[in-house]
Design an enzyme around this catalytic site. Structure first.
Site, PDB file in Angstrom:
ATOM      1  N   ASP A 220      32.962  37.752  29.757  1.00 45.03           N
ATOM      2  CA  ASP A 220      31.932  37.944  30.792  1.00 45.03           C
ATOM      3  C   ASP A 220      30.636  38.445  30.159  1.00 45.03           C
ATOM      4  O   ASP A 220      30.008  39.384  30.639  1.00 45.03           O
ATOM      5  CB  ASP A 220      32.418  38.929  31.857  1.00 45.03           C
ATOM      6  CG  ASP A 220      31.497  38.958  33.091  1.00 45.03           C
ATOM      7  OD1 ASP A 220      30.713  38.007  33.260  1.00 45.03           O
ATOM      8  OD2 ASP A 220      31.563  39.924  33.863  1.00 45.03           O
TER       9      ASP A 220
ATOM     10  N   GLN B 263      40.296  46.405  42.894  1.00 45.61           N
ATOM     11  CA  GLN B 263      41.399  46.536  43.844  1.00 45.61           C
ATOM     12  C   GLN B 263      42.050  47.905  43.780  1.00 45.61           C
ATOM     13  O   GLN B 263      42.487  48.446  44.793  1.00 45.61           O
ATOM     14  CB  GLN B 263      42.433  45.439  43.566  1.00 45.61           C
ATOM     15  CG  GLN B 263      43.574  45.406  44.585  1.00 45.61           C
ATOM     16  CD  GLN B 263      44.549  44.279  44.315  1.00 45.61           C
ATOM     17  OE1 GLN B 263      44.428  43.577  43.315  1.00 45.61           O
ATOM     18  NE2 GLN B 263      45.524  44.111  45.193  1.00 45.61           N
TER      19      GLN B 263
END
Length: 827
Positions: A682, A543
């Site tokens: 992750d 973002q």
């Protein structure tokens, strides 16, 4: 507010781009939406084996369509389905003739022909040029075959293929969605070969075009309408085992036939009012590729008419700062036409497109035509003041407006109500909710075998997974559009800690005391001259920031003695640069500095290290290691297991010893993170980098890269989550610990020993994966596990299974995993 909602509705309705991953709905053979009259065949054996009985999972008549006589290898008997409208086809399901246990006939293979107009027929072939599709192996199992590439057609013919003389029968379902664009063909110059210096050649031709190829492509459709959007780097592709540049159709400015511009023609199924055209164009200007500078379009109301003189011209805003590929929306000003001719003008040496789509509506006044000045000329006489048609239409229009206003009021009420409920939920304690999850078939694999065993319904049997190496499948788990009533906790999207950093990569979870009171004084990494960083390509973005692959000039000398970098003989070193964008918020800047501090604490040979920073001025940057062989997923997927054949044919290969060595290194790096109470959140092969000596370093770039977007599940505009690697408690409860990293390590180990040839749980959709975590929560023996890879020793698969233990305390520690794997290497 009403105007804003109307704009939202109009915008959403204008989106016409097909997504093959979600365009997978049954088209009506099984449920009867395709009528008997629309199913025909070249022949039938009996009336009771006619084409109307070729419906998947149905047992009417004698149970299937069977062509007459023994089928020979040279025969071309076919079953034809008229879908009534142009359709984007992505999947085909076939069955043999079961006939309540009496059937013995099925098609082991078949070909697929299709037509958009019922006159011109085209043969489907896959991306490697093969036309034969593998069919059934028994009379009852359903075999689903992905169409790669997908096709756009109204009429479809399935042509059974046999090597030996035999009787065949078929039941069929087709999957896809309506083709709202209405485009039936486009014409364009042939794509060209690009020879970029220092990179492999890129063949930018339209390799799946189904029209004619005579100096130019005409009369067909291809890669510009296959739903596959090209990446920022045109040399990278979504498909494996294809050449560089595969996803793009591209032309050079100074070549014959494309001096200054490229001209394309588009023909549609009927006359339409065109709102806009969306063109997905590459913009990697560092290699001489830019979006088009302008475009001019001509319109033809009928195919036999002349092109209208007035054009629509649109000039683009060129961007020399952001090399990302992007959609360019060209307004078409509600012009009415059945054919368009558009001339795209070059802005640089190369121009490349991967997708073109059109937003339009049917011409509401077919008796009107557009003049060259855009005015409407009426063919028939104008209606009188007493025309009853006008009086009849007025109440209808008023009724429509009232309905729209009421609908908008309801939407506003629902939005306000949802906001109120969300506030209540934020204040309420975490609780477990029950949810009914509706599952839709959405698999990424080429072949899905769903058994419908010819036995009475089972009682007390636990279901397993769906085909392809799993245990015997359970129909209740696999049937498209099957509903599940779950007692599992609701997916804990409101409770999950934010995983992503400002650049889109994942953020480690660390003890709070390590990240409090952050200032630039806390940054121990040295300041590197940013002018010595040379941009090569964008790896990903978030973002508020981006991750770039750069060359750093003079970096080993800058770091001095003790540098973790190999000696490069004063040559530039490849590094990954995370950069904060200028429009970042104050919170994003603080998070970025926090990430720098976290990275500066990591010092292990199997963890990517922070090398230096550029924080004395904007934009803020951190520079980390990058490995020559890229990420482990891409590295392994391009290799085969070492054998005599791979040596003889010089095929890139790895040995079982190499795979074990990789696993040991990853476990060692995770053991180090666990010792610091760091939780990665992750862990996957896409987040492990490989150097030329097969040294593995754990990184965190995977979440930000478009290349791996299908590995993440997006929560309604919020974070993306790697649910196929996440432990059940992370998905359902938002709980991330070292034990959940152990679960992800088990999946990573599974990836390694499948050579990353398929995605974990590839036969399950994202919703089915979440449903499966509910089975882990209930712990009734119904949960689906990943299968044992053929290359994996049984003792190593036991390690994986322990990593996937339902109870956190039953999972091994990373130290224990490391010691176990080391013993395997010594053996």
């Amino acid at each position: 507010m009403l105007l804003f909602l109307l704009l939202i509705l109009q915008t959403s309705a204008a989106v016409g781009q097909i997504d093959p991953g979600h365009c997978r709905f049954p088209l009506g053979m099984e449920d009867g939406r395709v009528k008997d009259k629309d199913i025909t065949a070249s022949s039938k054996w009996y009336e009771t084996t006619g084409p109307q009985f070729a419906r998947l999972n149905r047992e009417e008549g004698d149970g299937a369509w069977c062509p007459e006589g023994q089928l020979q290898h040279s025969d071309s008997q076919y079953l034809q389905v008229d879908l009534s409208v142009l359709t984007f086809l992505t999947l085909v399901g076939t069955q043999g003739r079961y006939a309540r246990g009496l059937g013995k006939e099925f098609a082991r293979a078949y070909r697929l022909n299709y037509s958009r107009d019922g006159l011109t027929w085209k043969a489907w072939k896959n991306r490697q040029g093969n036309t034969v599709i593998e069919g059934n192996k028994n009379t009852y199992a359903i075999v689903y075959k992905e169409l790669h590439p997908s096709i756009i057609a109204r009429y479809v013919r399935l042509i059974p293929v046999t090597e030996l003389s035999s009787t065949v029968c078929m039941r069929v379902e087709l999957y896809g969605c309506p083709w709202h664009d209405g485009l039936i063909s486009y014409s364009a110059p042939e794509g060209q070969l690009m020879m970029p210096p220092g990179y492999p050649p890129a063949s930018l031709n339209d390799s799946i075009y189904d029209g004619t190829h005579e100096r130019s492509c005409s009369g067909g459709l291809g890669q510009l309408t296959d739903g596959v959007v090209g990446m920022d780097d045109f040399l990278l592709t979504h498909e494996k085992q294809v050449w560089s540049g595969y996803d793009y159709l591209g032309w050079r400015n100074d070549s014959q036939g494309t001096q200054g511009h490229v001209e394309m023609e588009f023909v549609f199924d009927r006359q339409r009012n065109f709102t806009s055209m969306k063109v997905h164009s590459n913009n990697l200007f560092t290699r001489g590729v830019k979006i088009f500078s302008s475009v001019s379009c001509w319109f033809k109301p009928r195919l036999i008419a002349n092109w209208e003189q007035e054009t629509v011209t649109f000039r683009t805003v060129l961007d020399d700062r952001n090399p990302s590929a992007r959609y360019v929306t060209v307004p078409l000003n509600q012009r009415t036409a059945k054919a368009l001719r558009c001339r795209f003008y070059f802005a640089d040496v190369w121009m490349m497109f991967s997708e073109i789509s059109f937003q339009s509506g049917e011409n509401p006044h077919p008796d009107l035509k557009t003049s060259t000045h855009g005015e409407l000329k009426v063919k028939s006489a104008a209606p009188s003041a007493n025309d009853p048609t006008e009086e009849t239409n007025t109440p209808i229009l008023i009724g429509c407006l009232v309905t729209i206003i009421l609908l908008l009021v309801v939407i506003i009420f629902l939005i306000l109500w949802c906001q109120c409920v969300c506030k209540v939920l934020e204040k309420a304690p975490r609780r477990i909710l029950d949810e009914e999850v509706t599952i839709r078939l959405s698999s990424c694999s080429d072949t899905i075998i769903m058994q419908t065993p010819p036995v009475p319904p089972r009682t007390g049997h636990a279901p397993a997974a769906c085909g392809g190496g799993y245990a015997e499948p359970d129909v209740t788990q696999c049937t498209p559009h099957q509903s599940f009533h779950s007692n599992a906790p609701h997916y804990a999207e409101t409770d999950i800690i934010r995983l992503q950093g400002v650049t889109g990569s994942n953020m480690y979870a660390v003890p709070a005391l390590t990240v409090d009171s952050l200032t630039r004084k806390d940054i121990s990494a040295a300041e590197f001259p940013r002018q010595q960083l040379i941009f090569r390509e964008k790896l990903g973005e978030g973002q508020f920031g981006e991750v770039h692959l750069c060359e750093a000039e003079g970096l080993p000398e800058f770091l001095g003695e003790g540098s973790p970098l190999p000696d490069r003989d004063s040559r530039p070193v490849l590094v990954a640069v995370k950069q904060l964008r200028a429009d970042a918020t104050l919170q994003a800047r603080n998070d970025f500095l926090k990430e720098i501090k976290i990275m500066s604490r990591l010092d292990d040979p199997n963890i990517i290290r922070l090398l230096c920073v550029c924080v004395s001025s904007d934009p803020l940057c951190m520079v980390t290691e990058y490995m020559e062989n890229g990420d482990l997923n891409m590295f392994l997927s391009q290799r085969e297991i070492e054998s005599t054949l791979t040596h003889a044919n010089s095929i890139p290969s790895v040995s079982l010893c190499d795979l074990l060595h990789m696993a040991v290194q990853i476990s060692s790096g995770m053991k180090y993170l666990a010792s610091l109470n760091f939780v990665h959140r992750d862990l996957a092969t896409r987040n492990c980098l490989v150097d030329r000596r097969l040294t593995i370093k754990i990184a965190d770039f995977g979440m930000s890269r478009n290349l791996y977007s299908s590995d993440y599940y997006r929560i309604q505009g919020r974070a993306v989550l790697p649910i196929r690697w996440m432990a059940w408690e992370s998905i359902l409860l938002g709980k991330f610990t070292t034990a959940s990293d152990v679960w992800a390590f088990g999946v990573t180990l599974w990836e390694i020993f499948t050579l990353c040839k398929e995605q974990p749980y590839s036969l399950l959709s994202d919703e089915q994966v979440i449903e499966n975590t509910g089975e882990f929560f209930r712990n009734q023996g119904r949960q689906i596990f990943l299968y044992s890879p053929p290359l994996c020793p049984p003792s190593l698969f036991e390690v994986m299974m322990r990593c996937w233990s339902r109870n956190i305390t039953d999972r091994p520690t990373f130290d224990g995993i490391y010691q176990t794997l080391r013993r395997h290497v010594r053996e």
